[in-house]
Scaffold this motif. Structure first.
Motif, PDB file in Angstrom:
ATOM      1  N   HIS A 170      41.518 -34.609  23.150  1.00  0.00           N
ATOM      2  CA  HIS A 170      41.948 -34.656  24.508  1.00  0.00           C
ATOM      3  C   HIS A 170      42.775 -33.572  24.878  1.00  0.00           C
ATOM      4  O   HIS A 170      43.868 -33.220  24.389  1.00  0.00           O
ATOM      5  N   CYS A 195      37.876 -40.351  26.476  1.00  0.00           N
ATOM      6  CA  CYS A 195      38.526 -40.770  25.380  1.00  0.00           C
ATOM      7  C   CYS A 195      37.889 -42.093  25.068  1.00  0.00           C
ATOM      8  O   CYS A 195      37.769 -42.479  23.681  1.00  0.00           O
ATOM      9  N   HIS A 253      39.573 -34.909  31.234  1.00  0.00           N
ATOM     10  CA  HIS A 253      39.352 -34.280  29.789  1.00  0.00           C
ATOM     11  C   HIS A 253      38.468 -33.164  30.016  1.00  0.00           C
ATOM     12  O   HIS A 253      37.226 -33.478  30.340  1.00  0.00           O
ATOM     13  N   CYS A 288      42.223 -42.481  29.551  1.00  0.00           N
ATOM     14  CA  CYS A 288      41.295 -41.591  29.858  1.00  0.00           C
ATOM     15  C   CYS A 288      39.759 -42.082  29.627  1.00  0.00           C
ATOM     16  O   CYS A 288      39.355 -42.413  28.452  1.00  0.00           O
TER      17      CYS A 288
HETATM   18 ZN    ZN Z   1      40.520 -38.044  27.112  1.00  0.00          ZN
END
Ligand code: ZN
Ligand code: AMP
Length: 113
Positions: A45, A6, A97, A3
């Motif tokens: 997340h 992230c 996200h 992600c």
């Molecule tokens: Zn994420």
């Protein structure tokens, strides 16, 4: 997990950070759609707003508190701004996200197609 946001939170890719506390990160959008365009995300997340449940109430509150604080401290709140979240294909979501676009710095057009 693969992600993008992230990875930004973990410091693995560069980010033009404008706000950070223990639970929220705010940064400049790389393709601004207004004079001021920031993204605010929780450090936890989730995929998008429809993945939020009753257990995420606090998480959501933290993001909006951060937006309020940031807007008041950075000359956005006075003239106003817009918060947008895109969900799924028709919403135009490209990063999965949960994130909130904060747009301002100039009068914005109405939404639509
Ligand atoms: Zn994420
Ligand atoms: P959305 O299309 O609503 O999922 O929003 C994702 C946003 O992330 C878009 O406005 C992109 O311009 C922005 N974005 C993608 N990659 C980056 C990046 N590396 N740094 C900052 N913003 C990014």
């Amino acid at each position: 997990m693969d992600c993008l946001f992230c990875k930004m939170i973990k410091g693995e890719i560069p980010v033009d950070k404008v706000f950070e506390n223990e639970s929220v990160l705010g940064f400049r959008d790389i393709h601004p759609q207004a004079k001021d365009h920031f993204l605010f995300i929780s450090k936890l997340h989730t995929e998008n707003i429809n993945h939020l449940t009753d257990t995420h109430t606090e998480q959501l509150g933290e993001v909006f508190s951060a937006i309020k604080l940031f807007s008041e401290n950075n000359d956005l709140a006075g003239d106003g701004f817009r918060v947008v979240t895109n969900m799924g294909k028709n919403g135009g979501q490209t990063v999965f996200h949960t994130h909130f676009h904060v747009l301002g710095g100039e009068p914005l057009g109405r939404f639509g197609r």
